[in-house]
Scaffold this motif. Sequence first.
Motif, PDB file in Angstrom:
ATOM      1  N   VAL A 309      49.086  75.486  12.725  1.00 53.94           N
ATOM      2  CA  VAL A 309      47.823  74.790  12.558  1.00 53.94           C
ATOM      3  C   VAL A 309      47.515  74.078  13.870  1.00 53.94           C
ATOM      4  N   LEU A 310      46.348  74.350  14.435  1.00 54.25           N
ATOM      5  CA  LEU A 310      45.893  73.667  15.640  1.00 54.25           C
ATOM      6  C   LEU A 310      45.160  72.407  15.216  1.00 54.25           C
ATOM      7  N   VAL A 311      45.590  71.247  15.721  1.00 49.56           N
ATOM      8  CA  VAL A 311      45.011  69.969  15.314  1.00 49.56           C
ATOM      9  C   VAL A 311      44.520  69.211  16.539  1.00 49.56           C
ATOM     10  N   ARG A 312      43.681  68.214  16.291  1.00 45.85           N
ATOM     11  CA  ARG A 312      43.130  67.358  17.340  1.00 45.85           C
ATOM     12  C   ARG A 312      43.169  65.916  16.841  1.00 45.85           C
ATOM     13  N   ASP A 313      43.726  65.009  17.654  1.00 44.53           N
ATOM     14  CA  ASP A 313      43.820  63.617  17.224  1.00 44.53           C
ATOM     15  C   ASP A 313      42.605  62.828  17.686  1.00 44.53           C
ATOM     16  N   ALA A 314      42.613  61.524  17.415  1.00 44.21           N
ATOM     17  CA  ALA A 314      41.460  60.679  17.725  1.00 44.21           C
ATOM     18  C   ALA A 314      41.195  60.584  19.219  1.00 44.21           C
ATOM     19  N   GLU A 315      42.190  60.881  20.052  1.00 43.64           N
ATOM     20  CA  GLU A 315      42.016  60.861  21.505  1.00 43.64           C
ATOM     21  C   GLU A 315      41.644  62.235  22.050  1.00 43.64           C
ATOM     22  N   ARG A 316      41.264  63.143  21.165  1.00 45.21           N
ATOM     23  CA  ARG A 316      40.901  64.516  21.533  1.00 45.21           C
ATOM     24  C   ARG A 316      42.063  65.253  22.196  1.00 45.21           C
ATOM     25  N   ARG A 317      43.254  64.959  21.742  1.00 40.26           N
ATOM     26  CA  ARG A 317      44.442  65.645  22.232  1.00 40.26           C
ATOM     27  C   ARG A 317      44.805  66.751  21.254  1.00 40.26           C
ATOM     28  N   LEU A 318      45.050  67.947  21.763  1.00 46.97           N
ATOM     29  CA  LEU A 318      45.396  69.077  20.922  1.00 46.97           C
ATOM     30  C   LEU A 318      46.890  69.090  20.620  1.00 46.97           C
ATOM     31  N   GLY A 319      47.224  69.618  19.462  1.00 53.07           N
ATOM     32  CA  GLY A 319      48.617  69.775  19.078  1.00 53.07           C
ATOM     33  C   GLY A 319      48.746  70.889  18.071  1.00 53.07           C
ATOM     34  N   VAL A 320      49.963  71.289  17.794  1.00 58.70           N
ATOM     35  CA  VAL A 320      50.233  72.311  16.788  1.00 58.70           C
ATOM     36  C   VAL A 320      51.287  71.780  15.825  1.00 58.70           C
ATOM     37  N   VAL A 321      51.147  72.180  14.565  1.00 56.23           N
ATOM     38  CA  VAL A 321      52.074  71.740  13.539  1.00 56.23           C
ATOM     39  C   VAL A 321      52.196  72.854  12.513  1.00 56.23           C
ATOM     40  N   SER A 322      53.329  72.928  11.858  1.00 55.53           N
ATOM     41  CA  SER A 322      53.545  73.941  10.828  1.00 55.53           C
ATOM     42  C   SER A 322      53.144  73.384   9.463  1.00 55.53           C
ATOM     43  N   PRO A 323      52.496  74.193   8.624  1.00 56.48           N
ATOM     44  CA  PRO A 323      52.161  73.737   7.274  1.00 56.48           C
ATOM     45  C   PRO A 323      53.297  73.885   6.274  1.00 56.48           C
ATOM     46  N   ARG A 324      54.476  74.280   6.743  1.00 58.46           N
ATOM     47  CA  ARG A 324      55.619  74.409   5.834  1.00 58.46           C
ATOM     48  C   ARG A 324      55.920  73.076   5.152  1.00 58.46           C
ATOM     49  N   PRO A 325      56.466  73.100   3.966  1.00 58.20           N
ATOM     50  CA  PRO A 325      56.870  71.848   3.312  1.00 58.20           C
ATOM     51  C   PRO A 325      57.942  71.135   4.127  1.00 58.20           C
ATOM     52  N   GLY A 326      57.909  69.812   4.082  1.00 61.27           N
ATOM     53  CA  GLY A 326      58.856  69.011   4.845  1.00 61.27           C
ATOM     54  C   GLY A 326      58.135  68.115   5.829  1.00 61.27           C
ATOM     55  N   VAL A 327      58.785  67.033   6.203  1.00 63.42           N
ATOM     56  CA  VAL A 327      58.180  66.067   7.120  1.00 63.42           C
ATOM     57  C   VAL A 327      58.413  66.545   8.546  1.00 63.42           C
ATOM     58  N   ARG A 328      57.348  66.693   9.292  1.00 61.38           N
ATOM     59  CA  ARG A 328      57.443  67.087  10.699  1.00 61.38           C
ATOM     60  C   ARG A 328      56.240  66.522  11.432  1.00 61.38           C
ATOM     61  N   LEU A 329      56.402  66.295  12.714  1.00 59.31           N
ATOM     62  CA  LEU A 329      55.344  65.747  13.546  1.00 59.31           C
ATOM     63  C   LEU A 329      54.710  66.849  14.389  1.00 59.31           C
ATOM     64  N   PRO A 330      53.436  66.728  14.722  1.00 60.70           N
ATOM     65  CA  PRO A 330      52.814  67.729  15.589  1.00 60.70           C
ATOM     66  C   PRO A 330      53.477  67.749  16.961  1.00 60.70           C
ATOM     67  N   ARG A 331      53.492  68.906  17.574  1.00 58.92           N
ATOM     68  CA  ARG A 331      53.925  69.037  18.959  1.00 58.92           C
ATOM     69  C   ARG A 331      52.663  68.992  19.823  1.00 58.92           C
ATOM     70  N   TRP A 332      52.514  67.908  20.549  1.00 59.89           N
ATOM     71  CA  TRP A 332      51.278  67.682  21.286  1.00 59.89           C
ATOM     72  C   TRP A 332      51.259  68.465  22.586  1.00 59.89           C
ATOM     73  N   LEU A 333      50.107  69.034  22.890  1.00 60.06           N
ATOM     74  CA  LEU A 333      49.919  69.786  24.121  1.00 60.06           C
ATOM     75  C   LEU A 333      49.440  68.849  25.228  1.00 60.06           C
ATOM     76  N   PRO A 334      49.607  69.227  26.489  1.00 57.39           N
ATOM     77  CA  PRO A 334      49.133  68.370  27.578  1.00 57.39           C
ATOM     78  C   PRO A 334      47.632  68.096  27.459  1.00 57.39           C
ATOM     79  N   LYS A 335      47.259  66.857  27.682  1.00 57.36           N
ATOM     80  CA  LYS A 335      45.847  66.458  27.630  1.00 57.36           C
ATOM     81  C   LYS A 335      45.268  66.529  29.036  1.00 57.36           C
ATOM     82  N   LEU A 336      44.173  67.238  29.174  1.00 56.71           N
ATOM     83  CA  LEU A 336      43.554  67.431  30.476  1.00 56.71           C
ATOM     84  C   LEU A 336      42.611  66.280  30.788  1.00 56.71           C
ATOM     85  N   SER A 337      42.733  65.728  31.971  1.00 58.51           N
ATOM     86  CA  SER A 337      41.849  64.648  32.378  1.00 58.51           C
ATOM     87  C   SER A 337      40.439  65.195  32.579  1.00 58.51           C
TER      88      SER A 337
END
Length: 439
Positions: A309-337
Amino acid sequence: MPSPPDTASRPEAAANRRPAASRRGTLLRWVARPALAVSLLALAVAVSVMEGQPSTTERPSGVSVSVPVSPYTGSVGTLLVVAGGDLLRFDTLDRRMSPIPLPRGLTALRAWTQNGHDVVLGRLPSGRTAAYLLTPGRPPTALGPAEVMVPSADGDAVWLVTRRTATRVPLAARGLRRTVPLPRASRLVGESQWGLIVSTGTVPDPLLPGRRPAPTLTPARTAGMPTPTLPPSGVGALGSAGHGSAAGTTASPATSPTVAPTTPVYATASPVPSTGPEAVPLTTLVVGWDGSVRFVAAAEAVATTREVVLVRDAERRLGVVSPRPGVRLPRWLPKLSAVAVTGPGALSADGRTFAVLARVNDYARLMVGPTTAKSEAAIRVVALDGGPPQPGSAPPAFTASGRVLAARPDGRVVYYTPGERTGWLLGDDLPPASAVSQA
């Protein structure tokens, strides 16, 4: 008896030693000069730029990709093009274009080919939106009313959303049909094997102060039909919910009509913001087939495929996360200035590459990179000229070979291979497109 030292050779030896020491001192003094450091730094910057790496003199911000004016002459297969509310099939090999019959009065918004069928989401003359199945040689088949339409994970059906209910509508007559209630103010993004991926809240994307996006100019589909126009307030006429289901207004003969975009402001329904009095939390959720809800991430879902799942946080930073069951945090991608991720976006079929619309000030851009990117140099920023970013822009689309198609603000179509330093424009014989995909 040893002979005495040759005193006559001492001055000569000393003379030979002095120039060597003098040469070493001269070399040390030259190396210590600031000019050398500057020259070496400039050389490193030049080599870095030639290799496609960010400059070492400033904070890196991805790798810029230019798009030459000369069109791409190769074939990229057959395209499904939404142009001026019509749906067209364009063969890039023989340059043939053929219209696809639509129900009377339907304005095409989104379309793609799925499991051998063409499916289209369009706006009816009443202002409501609906989905249709298009089969050559047969009349269009109504799939049902829909605020948004996404393909099923197995490709055998589409999910239609209306009034907080997602309905699985099979493309074959005997397929499985089911309904799933969605949480309040949520919008459907896609389907996974664990349930539907939905999101609540949206990241605000204000333009620069005092700037407004220029309206998309598209011809009316049918002569004699009322031409929808934007009111002075801009995109507000497309509905307070922002999903573009409101009917357009008739242009006054005394004024020059400005045609409204044929695409909804958001590709998903109920884009409730994450800030303000009507705000809802910024979250990505998995909704099970029984309506149960599971939290995935405190970020907005942009796209999903397979287990990504490609996600975007409030700072417009992209990340990816798995929808599998279980607690996990997104892996954030580099934010471009200086690059603001505006969306919408897409993922390749294998989930290894992302493509998302962005902007640099008032200039449209396309960000493409691997979902495993660890440095900004791994992300390409493709120039999308032809005007400022438009509200309701269609998401980019991946081809079967992993290339990216994206419609520019002026309707020209950009064709890009991930990782390359140059993109391409498709031919001038392709009509201005508001959405494009591979057929």
